[in-house]
Motif scaffolding. Structure first.
Motif, PDB file in Angstrom:
ATOM      1  N   PHE A  12      26.798  57.726  43.521  1.00 37.16           N
ATOM      2  CA  PHE A  12      27.506  58.787  43.472  1.00 37.16           C
ATOM      3  C   PHE A  12      28.828  58.949  42.677  1.00 37.16           C
ATOM      4  O   PHE A  12      29.037  59.582  41.856  1.00 37.16           O
ATOM      5  N   ARG A  13      29.947  57.536  43.203  1.00 38.76           N
ATOM      6  CA  ARG A  13      31.249  57.776  42.207  1.00 38.76           C
ATOM      7  C   ARG A  13      30.495  57.603  40.917  1.00 38.76           C
ATOM      8  O   ARG A  13      31.285  57.783  39.884  1.00 38.76           O
ATOM      9  N   GLY A  14      29.934  56.555  40.690  1.00 36.68           N
ATOM     10  CA  GLY A  14      29.601  55.664  39.725  1.00 36.68           C
ATOM     11  C   GLY A  14      28.877  57.448  38.114  1.00 36.68           C
ATOM     12  O   GLY A  14      29.362  56.692  37.008  1.00 36.68           O
ATOM     13  N   LEU A  15      27.707  57.758  38.693  1.00 35.41           N
ATOM     14  CA  LEU A  15      27.525  59.206  38.213  1.00 35.41           C
ATOM     15  C   LEU A  15      28.909  59.741  37.588  1.00 35.41           C
ATOM     16  O   LEU A  15      28.966  60.249  36.421  1.00 35.41           O
ATOM     17  N   THR A  16      29.474  60.054  38.430  1.00 32.28           N
ATOM     18  CA  THR A  16      30.521  61.251  38.014  1.00 32.28           C
ATOM     19  C   THR A  16      31.449  60.223  37.120  1.00 32.28           C
ATOM     20  O   THR A  16      32.036  60.938  36.422  1.00 32.28           O
ATOM     21  N   ILE A  17      32.320  58.870  37.349  1.00 27.86           N
ATOM     22  CA  ILE A  17      32.160  58.466  36.349  1.00 27.86           C
ATOM     23  C   ILE A  17      31.900  58.341  34.424  1.00 27.86           C
ATOM     24  O   ILE A  17      32.592  57.848  33.675  1.00 27.86           O
ATOM     25  N   LEU A  18      30.733  58.628  35.007  1.00 30.80           N
ATOM     26  CA  LEU A  18      30.497  58.330  33.846  1.00 30.80           C
ATOM     27  C   LEU A  18      30.476  59.228  33.405  1.00 30.80           C
ATOM     28  O   LEU A  18      30.137  59.682  31.869  1.00 30.80           O
ATOM     29  N   LEU A  19      29.646  60.782  34.172  1.00 32.75           N
ATOM     30  CA  LEU A  19      30.172  61.990  33.347  1.00 32.75           C
ATOM     31  C   LEU A  19      31.303  61.796  32.870  1.00 32.75           C
ATOM     32  O   LEU A  19      31.448  62.635  31.611  1.00 32.75           O
ATOM     33  N   PRO A 345      35.617  51.641  39.089  1.00 34.91           N
ATOM     34  CA  PRO A 345      36.082  53.177  38.653  1.00 34.91           C
ATOM     35  C   PRO A 345      37.214  52.985  38.208  1.00 34.91           C
ATOM     36  O   PRO A 345      37.588  53.322  36.765  1.00 34.91           O
ATOM     37  N   MET A 346      38.423  52.082  38.862  1.00 37.32           N
ATOM     38  CA  MET A 346      39.907  52.726  37.848  1.00 37.32           C
ATOM     39  C   MET A 346      39.959  51.847  36.798  1.00 37.32           C
ATOM     40  O   MET A 346      40.918  51.804  35.993  1.00 37.32           O
ATOM     41  N   ILE A 347      38.880  50.532  37.110  1.00 42.58           N
ATOM     42  CA  ILE A 347      39.339  49.660  35.395  1.00 42.58           C
ATOM     43  C   ILE A 347      38.713  51.039  34.259  1.00 42.58           C
ATOM     44  O   ILE A 347      39.807  50.780  33.043  1.00 42.58           O
ATOM     45  N   VAL A 348      37.549  51.549  34.878  1.00 43.36           N
ATOM     46  CA  VAL A 348      37.699  52.523  33.751  1.00 43.36           C
ATOM     47  C   VAL A 348      38.058  53.488  33.185  1.00 43.36           C
ATOM     48  O   VAL A 348      38.928  53.758  31.941  1.00 43.36           O
ATOM     49  N   PHE A 349      39.027  54.591  34.806  1.00 41.82           N
ATOM     50  CA  PHE A 349      39.687  54.981  34.534  1.00 41.82           C
ATOM     51  C   PHE A 349      40.595  54.967  33.729  1.00 41.82           C
ATOM     52  O   PHE A 349      41.778  55.542  32.823  1.00 41.82           O
ATOM     53  N   PHE A 350      41.437  54.171  33.807  1.00 35.38           N
ATOM     54  CA  PHE A 350      42.871  53.142  33.211  1.00 35.38           C
ATOM     55  C   PHE A 350      42.679  52.852  31.317  1.00 35.38           C
ATOM     56  O   PHE A 350      43.401  53.394  31.350  1.00 35.38           O
ATOM     57  N   THR A 351      41.107  52.172  31.559  1.00 35.84           N
ATOM     58  CA  THR A 351      41.564  51.962  29.769  1.00 35.84           C
ATOM     59  C   THR A 351      40.448  52.734  28.560  1.00 35.84           C
ATOM     60  O   THR A 351      41.082  52.897  27.896  1.00 35.84           O
ATOM     61  N   SER A 352      40.331  53.462  29.720  1.00 30.55           N
ATOM     62  CA  SER A 352      38.963  54.044  28.476  1.00 30.55           C
ATOM     63  C   SER A 352      39.650  55.292  28.048  1.00 30.55           C
ATOM     64  O   SER A 352      39.266  55.444  26.869  1.00 30.55           O
ATOM     65  N   CYS A 405      27.399  53.166  26.959  1.00 31.55           N
ATOM     66  CA  CYS A 405      26.889  51.913  26.543  1.00 31.55           C
ATOM     67  C   CYS A 405      27.679  51.186  26.931  1.00 31.55           C
ATOM     68  O   CYS A 405      27.258  49.590  27.341  1.00 31.55           O
ATOM     69  N   ILE A 406      28.806  50.774  25.567  1.00 33.76           N
ATOM     70  CA  ILE A 406      29.983  49.726  25.572  1.00 33.76           C
ATOM     71  C   ILE A 406      30.655  49.941  27.337  1.00 33.76           C
ATOM     72  O   ILE A 406      30.989  48.278  27.390  1.00 33.76           O
ATOM     73  N   TRP A 407      30.718  50.178  27.562  1.00 36.41           N
ATOM     74  CA  TRP A 407      31.315  50.023  29.056  1.00 36.41           C
ATOM     75  C   TRP A 407      30.467  49.547  30.147  1.00 36.41           C
ATOM     76  O   TRP A 407      30.910  48.808  31.331  1.00 36.41           O
ATOM     77  N   THR A 408      29.117  50.510  29.935  1.00 42.50           N
ATOM     78  CA  THR A 408      28.175  49.577  31.443  1.00 42.50           C
ATOM     79  C   THR A 408      28.299  48.600  30.865  1.00 42.50           C
ATOM     80  O   THR A 408      27.783  47.392  31.682  1.00 42.50           O
ATOM     81  N   PHE A 409      27.958  47.716  29.564  1.00 40.72           N
ATOM     82  CA  PHE A 409      27.994  46.675  29.050  1.00 40.72           C
ATOM     83  C   PHE A 409      29.284  45.130  29.873  1.00 40.72           C
ATOM     84  O   PHE A 409      29.259  44.140  30.327  1.00 40.72           O
ATOM     85  N   ILE A 410      30.709  46.052  29.411  1.00 40.88           N
ATOM     86  CA  ILE A 410      31.327  45.201  30.373  1.00 40.88           C
ATOM     87  C   ILE A 410      31.296  45.421  31.550  1.00 40.88           C
ATOM     88  O   ILE A 410      31.433  44.411  32.568  1.00 40.88           O
ATOM     89  N   LEU A 411      31.316  46.498  32.426  1.00 40.18           N
ATOM     90  CA  LEU A 411      30.880  46.551  33.622  1.00 40.18           C
ATOM     91  C   LEU A 411      30.181  45.386  34.191  1.00 40.18           C
ATOM     92  O   LEU A 411      30.192  45.019  35.436  1.00 40.18           O
ATOM     93  N   ASN A 417      29.884  38.814  37.726  1.00 44.94           N
ATOM     94  CA  ASN A 417      30.701  38.144  38.063  1.00 44.94           C
ATOM     95  C   ASN A 417      31.424  38.503  39.402  1.00 44.94           C
ATOM     96  O   ASN A 417      33.177  37.923  39.164  1.00 44.94           O
ATOM     97  N   LYS A 418      31.360  39.577  40.198  1.00 49.36           N
ATOM     98  CA  LYS A 418      32.170  39.787  41.021  1.00 49.36           C
ATOM     99  C   LYS A 418      33.632  39.921  41.216  1.00 49.36           C
ATOM    100  O   LYS A 418      34.670  40.227  41.790  1.00 49.36           O
ATOM    101  N   LEU A 419      34.128  40.652  39.991  1.00 51.65           N
ATOM    102  CA  LEU A 419      35.570  41.431  39.214  1.00 51.65           C
ATOM    103  C   LEU A 419      35.738  42.528  39.951  1.00 51.65           C
ATOM    104  O   LEU A 419      34.865  43.258  39.456  1.00 51.65           O
ATOM    105  N   ILE A 420      36.298  42.979  40.778  1.00 48.96           N
ATOM    106  CA  ILE A 420      36.260  44.564  40.687  1.00 48.96           C
ATOM    107  C   ILE A 420      37.899  44.633  40.637  1.00 48.96           C
ATOM    108  O   ILE A 420      38.387  44.304  41.458  1.00 48.96           O
ATOM    109  N   PHE A 421      38.479  45.692  39.460  1.00 51.50           N
ATOM    110  CA  PHE A 421      39.550  45.432  39.973  1.00 51.50           C
ATOM    111  C   PHE A 421      40.368  46.831  40.962  1.00 51.50           C
ATOM    112  O   PHE A 421      39.644  48.011  40.998  1.00 51.50           O
ATOM    113  N   LYS A 422      40.926  46.986  42.020  1.00 51.77           N
ATOM    114  CA  LYS A 422      41.328  47.462  42.897  1.00 51.77           C
ATOM    115  C   LYS A 422      43.101  48.243  42.441  1.00 51.77           C
ATOM    116  O   LYS A 422      43.365  47.635  42.234  1.00 51.77           O
ATOM    117  N   VAL A 423      43.378  49.599  43.284  1.00 50.42           N
ATOM    118  CA  VAL A 423      44.863  49.438  43.020  1.00 50.42           C
ATOM    119  C   VAL A 423      45.075  49.621  45.284  1.00 50.42           C
ATOM    120  O   VAL A 423      44.825  48.965  45.461  1.00 50.42           O
TER     121      VAL A 423
END
Length: 423
Positions: A12-19, A345-352, A405-411, A417-423
């Motif tokens: 659900f979170r993924g669908l929301t941030i993708l939208l 979601p946070m890395i997308v939120f910040f850098t996108s 699509c570019i972001w999907t590849f990055i994510l 690689n189990k890289l999760i960016f959190k605050v």
């Protein structure tokens, strides 16, 4: 005690941030399909669901992240520092395009801004001790406020409110409510905030304007913003802010309702019962929101109480469907891309939101008109995407989907690689 991640909530979170990424990054802002734009004023489009869904999802996640419900100094500090980090990340979006460095321009200035972005991002998402996190977050916040009110020309009108800022405030309040109060108190608090906001907006005269009203720029929330946030509001509205001070109060209820749904998911009942309760609650909230809409119109910009009920109702209903399909029926096929978006979601939120601003700063001669300059973002869209579509709205949507699509590849790389960016 920790629990396994709830896959349906991550999806659900993924669908929301993708939208969110789609609606925030069209190829051409002048040609966008109506559902991918905010409602002009009253009403609710698909785009108007993104923000309240985020707040709801955050509320659901609070009890799942703190199942033992232990309140102590350590827990409070964790909540405080996470809130501050989100707040600071959100404000940085507004500062990025205003940063000035020793008179630099063009590419050198861009490099400097990106270097500062990396430093701030690391300071606010890096894995440090709680003490260091607090020091960094407070220091960055004080720096923001100093620059905003220092009189320095570059920052005299920098915006202070925003999406992450509001989420940070709601997270702080909802987390403390969860840890310090009963569900009954949480419900009473939510009802009080919604009714209180309705009364303030519809009964209190607006200073300097006259009778209470719900119009653009003349309502009570707009007046309060103009007094307390003068010069530091959204540039599209100037005299008021869609994430302003007073309208933050009802948004807390999106988090509270999410919190209550999260506690349903924590109960020792069958998964089918949980899904049923969520669905019933969701439908009831939708109906209540539509009924309240008759006298207090659904409106995102001033975050009306009817908007809160309607959007949380949709969110709860949608989550109940995902929960049934994924966590009960165990049907996970096809959801992996959204899961990849949802866990990071946070890395997308910040850098996108930084990347488009950076691309706009890179300018060169327009190949079709050497006398004009064109920025890299416009060039990539105008020459790499738009020519392949006859309908400009479809071309604009295609531009957003390419970015997705570019972001999907990055994510996907981060996920592998189990890289999760959190605050």
């Amino acid at each position: 005690m920790t629990r396994e991640r709830l896959i349906s909530l991550d999806v659900f979170r993924g669908l929301t941030i993708l939208l969110m990424t789609i609606v925030n990054n069209p190829g051409d802002w002048g040609n966008v399909y109506p559902p991918l734009l905010h409602a002009e004023w009253h009403g609710c489009t698909l785009t108007d669901l993104v923000f309240p869904f985020f707040v709801f999802i955050m509320g659901v996640a609070v009890p799942l992240a703190m199942p033992d419900k232990i309140y102590d100094e350590t827990t409070f500090n964790k909540i405080l520092v996470r809130s501050l980090r989100m707040l600071c990340l959100g404000i940085f979006f507004n500062f990025f395009g205003k940063i000035q460095l020793f008179g630099l321009e063009g590419i050198p200035l861009l490099i400097g801004r990106l270097a500062i972005t990396i430093a701030v991002g690391y300071a606010l998402m890096g894995n440090f001790s709680s003490k260091v996190k607090n020091i960094l977050a407070f220091s960055i916040l004080i720096t923001y406020l100093f620059l905003a009110y220092s009189g320095i020309e570059a920052y005299h009108d920098v915006r202070l409110p925003g999406v992450l800022q509001r989420i940070a405030i709601v997270y702080f309040v909802v987390s403390l409510l969860y840890l310090k109060t009963s569900q009954k108190t949480q419900i009473v608090t939510g009802v009080f905030l919604l009714l209180g906001y309705w009364a303030l907006m519809t009964l209190i005269p607006v200073p300097g304007i006259g009778e209470a009203n719900l119009e653009k720029g003349t309502n009570l929330a707009a007046w309060l913003d103009s007094v307390l946030l003068k010069g530091h509001m959204y540039r599209g509205t100037v005299t008021w802010d869609p994430e302003g001070i007073l309208s933050t109060l009802p948004s807390i209820v999106n988090g509270i309702i999410g919190l209550l749904i999260g506690q349903i998911l924590m109960r020792e009942i069958s998964k089918t019962q949980k899904a049923t309760k969520m669905a019933i609650a969701g439908i009831a909230l939708i109906i209540a929101g539509l009924l309240w809409n008759i006298v207090f119109p659904i409106n995102k910009s001033i975050w009306t109480s009817s908007y809160v009920l309607y959007t949380t109702g949709l969110a709860a209903t949608f989550l109940s469907i995902l929960y049934y399909v994924i966590d009960i029926a165990d049907y996970k096929k096809g959801f992996k891309p959204f899961l990849i978006w949802g866990v990071n979601p946070m890395i997308v939120f910040f850098t996108s939101q930084i990347i488009p601003q950076a691309l706009v700063m890179i300018e060169f001669q327009n190949p079709h008109n050497p006398e004009e300059k064109i920025n890299l973002l416009s060039y990539l869209y105008g020459f790499g995407i738009a020519p392949f579509f006859s309908n400009p709205m479809t071309a604009s949507l295609a531009g957003a989907l390419v970015y997705v699509c570019i972001w999907t590849f990055i994510l996907w790389i981060f996920y592998k690689n189990k890289l999760i960016f959190k605050v």
